[in-house]
Design a protein around this motif. Structure first.
Motif, PDB file in Angstrom:
ATOM      1  N   LEU A   1      66.696  58.269 -38.904  1.00 24.10           N
ATOM      2  CA  LEU A   1      66.215  58.358 -37.307  1.00 24.10           C
ATOM      3  C   LEU A   1      64.793  58.177 -37.454  1.00 24.10           C
ATOM      4  CD1 LEU A   1      68.482  61.192 -35.940  1.00 24.10           C
ATOM      5  CD2 LEU A   1      68.627  58.525 -35.452  1.00 24.10           C
ATOM      6  N   ASP A   2      64.085  57.432 -36.364  1.00 22.66           N
ATOM      7  CA  ASP A   2      62.487  57.527 -36.255  1.00 22.66           C
ATOM      8  C   ASP A   2      62.120  58.459 -35.385  1.00 22.66           C
ATOM      9  OD1 ASP A   2      62.583  56.295 -33.734  1.00 22.66           O
ATOM     10  OD2 ASP A   2      62.450  54.236 -34.634  1.00 22.66           O
ATOM     11  N   ASP A   3      61.019  58.794 -35.229  1.00 24.59           N
ATOM     12  CA  ASP A   3      60.496  59.852 -34.228  1.00 24.59           C
ATOM     13  C   ASP A   3      60.982  59.714 -32.927  1.00 24.59           C
ATOM     14  OD1 ASP A   3      59.127  60.821 -36.409  1.00 24.59           O
ATOM     15  OD2 ASP A   3      57.166  60.756 -35.823  1.00 24.59           O
ATOM     16  N   ASP A   4      61.059  58.421 -32.307  1.00 23.89           N
ATOM     17  CA  ASP A   4      61.462  58.171 -31.000  1.00 23.89           C
ATOM     18  C   ASP A   4      62.753  58.619 -30.767  1.00 23.89           C
ATOM     19  OD1 ASP A   4      58.780  57.329 -30.249  1.00 23.89           O
ATOM     20  OD2 ASP A   4      59.350  55.188 -30.663  1.00 23.89           O
ATOM     21  N   GLU A   5      63.680  58.324 -31.918  1.00 28.79           N
ATOM     22  CA  GLU A   5      65.056  58.469 -31.756  1.00 28.79           C
ATOM     23  C   GLU A   5      65.131  60.218 -31.754  1.00 28.79           C
ATOM     24  OE1 GLU A   5      67.265  54.453 -33.826  1.00 28.79           O
ATOM     25  OE2 GLU A   5      66.075  55.875 -35.079  1.00 28.79           O
ATOM     26  N   VAL A   6      64.593  60.647 -32.619  1.00 28.59           N
ATOM     27  CA  VAL A   6      64.822  62.220 -32.767  1.00 28.59           C
ATOM     28  C   VAL A   6      64.295  62.591 -31.261  1.00 28.59           C
ATOM     29  CG1 VAL A   6      63.705  64.310 -33.652  1.00 28.59           C
ATOM     30  CG2 VAL A   6      64.400  62.000 -35.112  1.00 28.59           C
ATOM     31  N   MET A   7      63.304  62.275 -30.775  1.00 26.08           N
ATOM     32  CA  MET A   7      62.792  62.751 -29.333  1.00 26.08           C
ATOM     33  C   MET A   7      63.713  62.365 -28.569  1.00 26.08           C
ATOM     34  SD  MET A   7      60.291  64.599 -29.817  1.00 26.08           S
ATOM     35  CE  MET A   7      60.241  65.091 -27.963  1.00 26.08           C
ATOM     36  N   GLU A   8      64.338  61.309 -28.396  1.00 23.91           N
ATOM     37  CA  GLU A   8      65.667  61.095 -27.433  1.00 23.91           C
ATOM     38  C   GLU A   8      66.621  62.297 -27.702  1.00 23.91           C
ATOM     39  OE1 GLU A   8      65.086  56.202 -27.270  1.00 23.91           O
ATOM     40  OE2 GLU A   8      66.790  57.121 -28.495  1.00 23.91           O
ATOM     41  N   ILE A   9      67.091  62.735 -28.795  1.00 21.38           N
ATOM     42  CA  ILE A   9      68.211  63.605 -29.146  1.00 21.38           C
ATOM     43  C   ILE A   9      67.572  64.960 -28.575  1.00 21.38           C
ATOM     44  CG2 ILE A   9      69.013  65.049 -31.146  1.00 21.38           C
ATOM     45  CD1 ILE A   9      69.193  62.418 -32.713  1.00 21.38           C
ATOM     46  N   ILE A  10      66.224  65.155 -28.626  1.00 22.98           N
ATOM     47  CA  ILE A  10      65.685  66.428 -28.114  1.00 22.98           C
ATOM     48  C   ILE A  10      65.630  66.376 -26.651  1.00 22.98           C
ATOM     49  CG2 ILE A  10      63.550  67.844 -27.857  1.00 22.98           C
ATOM     50  CD1 ILE A  10      63.052  66.939 -31.046  1.00 22.98           C
ATOM     51  N   ASN A  11      65.488  65.377 -26.187  1.00 20.93           N
ATOM     52  CA  ASN A  11      65.545  65.118 -24.626  1.00 20.93           C
ATOM     53  C   ASN A  11      66.980  65.376 -24.149  1.00 20.93           C
ATOM     54  OD1 ASN A  11      62.609  65.214 -24.061  1.00 20.93           O
ATOM     55  ND2 ASN A  11      62.729  63.119 -24.842  1.00 20.93           N
ATOM     56  N   PHE A  12      67.806  64.815 -24.725  1.00 16.23           N
ATOM     57  CA  PHE A  12      69.233  65.080 -24.337  1.00 16.23           C
ATOM     58  C   PHE A  12      69.449  66.339 -24.433  1.00 16.23           C
ATOM     59  CE2 PHE A  12      73.698  65.173 -26.188  1.00 16.23           C
ATOM     60  CZ  PHE A  12      74.321  64.805 -25.091  1.00 16.23           C
ATOM     61  N   MET A  13      69.259  66.980 -25.612  1.00 14.57           N
ATOM     62  CA  MET A  13      69.825  68.731 -25.675  1.00 14.57           C
ATOM     63  C   MET A  13      69.101  69.405 -24.530  1.00 14.57           C
ATOM     64  SD  MET A  13      69.492  69.297 -29.766  1.00 14.57           S
ATOM     65  CE  MET A  13      67.836  69.306 -29.726  1.00 14.57           C
ATOM     66  N   LYS A  14      67.764  69.007 -23.946  1.00 14.75           N
ATOM     67  CA  LYS A  14      67.314  69.835 -22.972  1.00 14.75           C
ATOM     68  C   LYS A  14      67.986  69.769 -21.634  1.00 14.75           C
ATOM     69  CE  LYS A  14      62.342  69.008 -24.487  1.00 14.75           C
ATOM     70  NZ  LYS A  14      61.205  68.706 -24.226  1.00 14.75           N
ATOM     71  N   GLY A  15      68.972  68.770 -21.613  1.00 20.55           N
ATOM     72  CA  GLY A  15      69.876  68.772 -20.299  1.00 20.55           C
ATOM     73  C   GLY A  15      70.846  70.149 -20.253  1.00 20.55           C
ATOM     74  N   TRP A  16      70.832  70.638 -21.292  1.00 18.90           N
ATOM     75  CA  TRP A  16      71.794  71.983 -21.289  1.00 18.90           C
ATOM     76  C   TRP A  16      71.099  73.275 -21.170  1.00 18.90           C
ATOM     77  CZ3 TRP A  16      73.450  69.510 -26.704  1.00 18.90           C
ATOM     78  CH2 TRP A  16      74.609  68.744 -26.611  1.00 18.90           C
ATOM     79  N   TRP A  17      69.639  73.203 -21.011  1.00 18.57           N
ATOM     80  CA  TRP A  17      68.988  74.245 -20.791  1.00 18.57           C
ATOM     81  C   TRP A  17      68.753  74.505 -19.379  1.00 18.57           C
ATOM     82  CZ3 TRP A  17      64.494  72.360 -24.515  1.00 18.57           C
ATOM     83  CH2 TRP A  17      65.043  72.376 -26.074  1.00 18.57           C
ATOM     84  N   THR A  18      68.398  75.951 -18.997  1.00 18.94           N
ATOM     85  CA  THR A  18      68.227  76.294 -17.870  1.00 18.94           C
ATOM     86  C   THR A  18      66.802  76.066 -17.462  1.00 18.94           C
ATOM     87  OG1 THR A  18      67.227  78.562 -18.311  1.00 18.94           O
ATOM     88  CG2 THR A  18      69.739  78.200 -18.020  1.00 18.94           C
TER      89      THR A  18
END
Length: 166
Positions: A128-145
């Motif tokens: 995974l490159d940095d952009d792909e990792v940031m996409e994962i992080i942004n996806f996870m943010k969908g679970w946060w309040t």
């Protein structure tokens, strides 16, 4: 590293992964909930979230849960009995939102290299490159309040100030 220590580490990991189920136990079927994307975001942002979702399910979900819930309940007791820390949740019940994007990126790329106190996590920089990792992080943010997102944004700002990032 001595062969005995390697044996104990491997044995512990196998025990933690196996749980108390017998070989005849059928593993639960887990179906990820499809990503719900607001119609108000751009097509590019939609694609980023979909890419993040796909990579999360490929590289993260088998340990961190398909809904970000963390380590499977049935394996927690074994992990704790080995003196190891359980695999954290990435949803609002976990602590991922307390860390900056920069730190999360570093952990995902480099992994957790301390198998004596944490459930070991490989680094993903080779796939995974940095952009792909940031996409994962942004996806996870969908679970946060909303409150967690606001707090995490403040942490990001402090991280960027300290590390000279923009």
């Amino acid at each position: 590293m001595s062969r005995l220590l390697v044996f104990f580490i491997i044995s512990g990991l196998l025990t933690a992964c196996s749980g108390r189920e017998t070989a005849a136990t059928t593993p639960p079927t887990i179906t990820p909930t499809p990503l719900q994307i607001s119609a108000s975001i751009s097509p590019r942002a939609t694609q980023v979230l979909l890419d993040g979702e796909e990579n999360y399910y490929v590289y993260c979900a088998h340990c961190h849960g398909y809904e970000g819930e963390g380590q499977l309940e049935s394996t927690i007791e074994n992990t704790l009995s080995l003196g190891m820390t359980t695999v954290p949740a990435h949803d609002s019940t976990g602590h991922t939102w307390m860390h900056s994007d920069g730190l999360l990126l570093r952990v995902i790329q480099e992994g957790i290299q301390n198998p004596m106190s944490h459930f070991p996590m490989p680094g993903f920089s080779s796939v995974l490159d940095d952009d792909e990792v940031m996409e994962i992080i942004n996806f996870m943010k969908g679970w946060w309040t909303e409150e967690q997102l606001a707090y995490q944004e403040e942490v990001n700002q402090r991280w960027n100030e300290i590390n000279g990032e923009s």
